[in-house]
Design a protein around this motif. Structure first.
Motif, PDB file in Angstrom:
ATOM      1  N   UNK A 355       0.851  -1.184   0.000  1.00 32.08           N
ATOM      2  CA  UNK A 355       0.000   0.000   0.000  1.00 32.08           C
ATOM      3  C   UNK A 355       0.890   1.238   0.000  1.00 32.08           C
ATOM      4  N   UNK A 356       0.453   2.282  -0.727  1.00 33.00           N
ATOM      5  CA  UNK A 356       1.230   3.507  -0.849  1.00 33.00           C
ATOM      6  C   UNK A 356       0.593   4.608  -0.009  1.00 33.00           C
ATOM      7  N   UNK A 386       4.578   1.455   1.556  1.00 34.43           N
ATOM      8  CA  UNK A 386       5.529   2.363   0.930  1.00 34.43           C
ATOM      9  C   UNK A 386       5.087   3.788   1.245  1.00 34.43           C
ATOM     10  N   UNK A 387       6.001   4.582   1.760  1.00 37.67           N
ATOM     11  CA  UNK A 387       5.712   5.985   2.018  1.00 37.67           C
ATOM     12  C   UNK A 387       6.372   6.804   0.917  1.00 37.67           C
ATOM     13  N   UNK A 388       5.551   7.520   0.186  1.00 38.14           N
ATOM     14  CA  UNK A 388       6.025   8.251  -0.985  1.00 38.14           C
ATOM     15  C   UNK A 388       7.037   9.327  -0.599  1.00 38.14           C
ATOM     16  N   UNK A 406      10.595   3.625   2.957  1.00 41.88           N
ATOM     17  CA  UNK A 406      10.432   5.067   3.044  1.00 41.88           C
ATOM     18  C   UNK A 406      11.277   5.708   1.949  1.00 41.88           C
ATOM     19  N   UNK A 407      10.591   6.310   0.980  1.00 44.51           N
ATOM     20  CA  UNK A 407      11.309   6.950  -0.113  1.00 44.51           C
ATOM     21  C   UNK A 407      12.008   8.214   0.370  1.00 44.51           C
ATOM     22  N   UNK A 408      12.910   8.723  -0.482  1.00 41.50           N
ATOM     23  CA  UNK A 408      13.732   9.870  -0.119  1.00 41.50           C
ATOM     24  C   UNK A 408      12.859  11.041   0.331  1.00 41.50           C
ATOM     25  N   UNK A 430      15.220  10.244   4.205  1.00 45.09           N
ATOM     26  CA  UNK A 430      14.028   9.767   4.916  1.00 45.09           C
ATOM     27  C   UNK A 430      14.321   9.750   6.414  1.00 45.09           C
ATOM     28  N   UNK A 431      13.282   9.876   7.247  1.00 46.01           N
ATOM     29  CA  UNK A 431      13.527   9.990   8.686  1.00 46.01           C
ATOM     30  C   UNK A 431      12.370   9.411   9.481  1.00 46.01           C
ATOM     31  N   UNK A 432      12.716   8.782  10.616  1.00 46.57           N
ATOM     32  CA  UNK A 432      11.748   8.403  11.644  1.00 46.57           C
ATOM     33  C   UNK A 432      12.110   9.201  12.887  1.00 46.57           C
TER      34      UNK A 432
END
Length: 778
Positions: A355-356, A386-388, A406-408, A430-432
């Motif tokens: 899922x996006x 997937x996180x755009x 996690x995309x750029x 990308x960051x958490x």
């Protein structure tokens, strides 16, 4: 490393998923993808125009495609099994019923797949029927077993022996068997019948000698010998009792070239083909009636050994017509030309493989349907997400994700627990991040991690836990991770994680179960007035590899005191030895402070005007007061046993401007400001017994022994097990330049601290036992 095959790939996937391609067709249960494969009808000649098809014909299906690639830890592998076992085949008439097949070879890097498929009905060009069509299925939890009785039975109708071989990589089809021309041979027994067909691919390593390919001759009753003669041509000998009929092929063979050889014989006829074409005429009525034992690669006299490779050896119990053998050659010589592969179709009845999250709606919350593409919140946990690029996910409720990419430039603001089951990849930038100080936030990592971005969970209640059921997991990437608490709780003592990306800990490390290979990537930070510490280590846990531990050194004392002066120190890490034989050196000190001594640079010290010693150890065996028993280290290679301390003259941080001048070269010297020492080595864990001594002469300095905290954690004085030791410990007071006796049992000895104990008068020895239970975590 996780490999995401590009925006185009997953865009095409979702177009297929939600435009209804093949939506009305029947699908084999559980498979997500399939392709139609059409067999090239004009290449197939019928044996008999009245029967323009073949029944139960084994066809080599070989294709290579980006969608068949399986990369380790990839987010969106369509072939989900690293050996390509999540595949199947079905006929076009019954697309839900598997055909019998065997996986011969799969290359996950190139996506090249080779399979032998039993085609129930292979249509020839003489037929008015449509070409043979089958389906290739892939992407399932159902796995193929090439060696199962069902799949091996595809060869049992009239095959005596089928050998795919798996010895050398450069086979004609997958792998092959190498014959050395000296003593290699393959013995297959006897068919027990005067009829057979034998075929194989051969490649010669040597010319100009007699080399046996196949022999089943018998001294008593005769048989056949198929070889390469000294003129490099096929040479067939038909042997009967008392007679030998030699037949020589037309074609001269070369080194390094694959040839398909087939020989078919019954009581009335014999056919020999090379690359699908007849190689020589044969006179009638000269055939042997009974064959002996079959040998491949050598004659029955154990000479004429074959020198080269043999692949795809087949022996059937029935002779075959030239048309049948020619199809095998055409199929195997150029399998890509033998078929036409259709476009990928996606089973729309299954939920998406991932899922996006595209964000931007209603505070970027997970629970908002319009933040997702396609529109709709993933129904349950354990999905691939997937996180755009550039999207921000505000995660305020606990979520469990199977795979996360996690995309750029994407971001997760973590205000609640997040668990990753299989793998996580952060692309660059990308960051958490954690964002609420009062709420516990746990990032639970059960699988492999690729961090090319940033994980920063530094709020006081933020924690990363390594857990999960995988025995070996990886932590790699070019990014950094900073966390308040790191906990290691793997399923077994042998379950391991190897850090291959930087990990910074600001509060504490807790090792409960499993093995952590720090690999020089683990950094115990000094921050907010505290050094990160290691909790008592369970006997089900272990840690190896270098760790960086920061220790604070106070300074800037008010006059008349000065921050320049002596300190009792101890290393929280070691470099050599094991258990109680572990030792540490002081080389890493020179990254932060000037260390001088006799001999100067010749002995590894920093240069100075007087080469005065600034590091001392202590020896109770010497005569004199406590201070008179100090011994300067001889050189920077000196090693100190773990559990022993050292006396350091602190001039301050050498990395300050003009440090050499103001700290070493000439007075007036600077009042040293506080700084942080970084020790590099392995963490000491487990128990440690330090034997201590007393000269016991009645002298002032008798019984004093300089010890050091061996752990990267505070220890409590009363928790040390002591034998023949007095109730006091002595810490050094750098402000007053004196030793401070302390009686309180609850006194904490901080990591990196040296201290004195005293053996009781009347005793010449004693001991101090450090243990994991000695630690006291604030």
């Amino acid at each position: 490393m996780l490999k995401f095959l590009g925006i185009l790939r997953y865009t095409v996937l979702f177009v297929l998923l939600f435009t209804g391609i093949d939506a009305s067709a029947q699908w084999m249960a559980g498979f997500r993808y399939r392709r139609i494969i059409t067999i090239n009808k004009p290449l197939i000649n019928a044996e008999n125009a009245a029967v323009p098809h073949y029944t139960d014909f084994c066809v080599l299906i070989q294709l290579e495609d980006i969608d068949l690639i399986h990369l380790e830890d990839a987010f969106d592998n369509k072939v989900t099994h690293p050996q390509g076992l999540d595949i199947s085949f079905a006929g076009s008439i019954l697309p839900i019923t598997p055909l019998k097949f065997q996986l011969d070879n799969y290359d996950p890097v190139s996506g090249k797949l080779s399979c032998w498929v039993l085609i129930p009905r292979l249509i020839a060009k003489e037929s008015s029927e449509q070409p043979t069509v089958i389906y290739l299925y892939y992407g399932s939890t159902t796995l193929h077993n090439p060696l199962s009785s069902t799949n091996e039975s595809m060869w049992q109708k009239d095959f005596f022996s089928v050998r795919h071989f798996s010895e050398v990589k450069d086979g004609k089809i997958g792998m092959a068997k190498s014959f050395n021309g000296i003593n290699d041979q393959l013995n297959l027994g006897s068919t027990g019948k005067p009829e057979l067909n034998v075929s194989a691919w051969i490649k010669l390593n040597k010319l100009g000698i007699n080399q046996m390919i196949f022999s089943n001759d018998s001294i008593a009753v005769g048989g056949l010998q198929l070889s390469i003669n000294a003129e490099n041509k096929l040479f067939l000998q038909i042997r009967r009792v008392g007679t030998i009929l030699p037949i020589i092929g037309r074609t001269t063979l070369n080194i390094g070239q694959w040839y398909h050889v087939s020989l078919s014989v019954n009581s009335n006829s014999l056919t020999m083909l090379l690359n699908g074409q007849s190689e020589a005429p044969f006179p009638p009525n000269v055939l042997p009636t009974i064959f002996g034992q079959i040998t491949i690669g050598a004659s029955k006299n154990n000479d004429q050994y074959f020198n080269g490779l043999i692949d795809e050896l087949r022996i059937t119990l029935l002779s075959k017509l030239p048309a049948w053998m020619n199809i095998h050659y055409i199929n195997q010589s150029d399998p890509k030309a033998f078929i036409t592969v259709g476009q990928e179709a996606v089973n729309s009845s299954l939920e998406p493989s991932f899922y996006i999250f595209q964000g931007s709606q209603n505070n970027n919350r997970w629970s908002v349907a319009t933040n997702w593409n396609p529109v709709g919140v993933p129904p349950t946990n354990n999905k691939n997400i997937l996180i755009k690029a550039g999207a921000t996910l505000e995660l305020s409720t606990p979520i469990i994700i199977n795979k996360l990419l996690m995309e750029a430039g994407s971001k997760i603001n973590l205000t609640n627990n997040l668990q990753i089951i299989e793998s996580i990849e952060l692309q660059p930038t990308a960051a958490i991040l954690s964002s609420i100080a009062s709420t516990e936030m746990i990032l639970r990592l059960d699988g492999n991690v690729i961090n090319n971005g940033q994980i920063k969970l530094t709020e006081p209640a933020a924690k990363i836990i390594f857990s999960g059921n995988q025995i070996t997991t990886k932590y790699i990437g070019s990014g950094t991770t900073t966390v308040a608490f790191l906990e290691f709780n793997r399923p077994a003592a042998a379950a391991s994680v190897r850090l291959a990306a930087p990990m910074f800990i600001e509060n504490s490390l807790k090792l409960i179960s499993g093995h952590l290979d720090a690999n020089g990537q683990l950094n115990m930070q000094y921050i907010n007035g505290k050094t990160a510490v290691v909790h008592p280590v369970s006997n089900q846990a272990s840690i190896t590899g270098n760790v960086q531990v920061q220790i604070y050194v106070p300074g800037s004392f008010p006059s008349p005191a000065t921050g320049r002066g002596w300190r009792l120190e101890s290393s929280p890490v070691y470099q050599t030895g094991i258990a109680e034989a572990s030792k540490y050196n002081l080389l890493s000190l020179q990254n932060t402070v000037f260390v001088t001594g006799k001999g100067g640079q010749q002995n590894g010290f920093d240069d100075s005007p007087n080469n005065g010693a600034t590091i001392y150890t202590h020896d109770q065996a010497l005569t004199g007061t406590l201070a008179q028993k100090y011994i300067p280290i001889a050189n920077m290679q000196s090693q100190i046993p773990v559990g022993r301390g050292f006396f350091l003259y602190s001039r301050g941080n050498r990395n300050l401007p003009d440090a050499f001048k103001t700290q070493v070269q000439q007075p007036p010297f600077a009042n040293a400001a506080p700084y942080v020492l970084t020790y590099t080595g392995q963490l000491f864990t487990g128990d440690l017994v330090v034997n201590v001594y007393n000269k016991d002469t009645g002298g002032e300095g008798d019984g004093f022994n300089l010890l050091g905290n061996p752990y990267a954690a505070p220890i409590k004085w009363k928790n040390l097990e002591k034998v023949n030791i007095g109730p006091y410990l002595w810490l050094y007071d750098p402000i007053n330049g004196d030793y401070k006796p302390i009686l309180e049992e609850d006194t904490l000895i901080m990591p990196g601290t040296g201290f004195f104990i005293r053996v009781n008068s009347g005793s010449t020895n004693g001991s101090v036992r450090f243990s994991e239970n000695s630690k006291y975590i604030l």
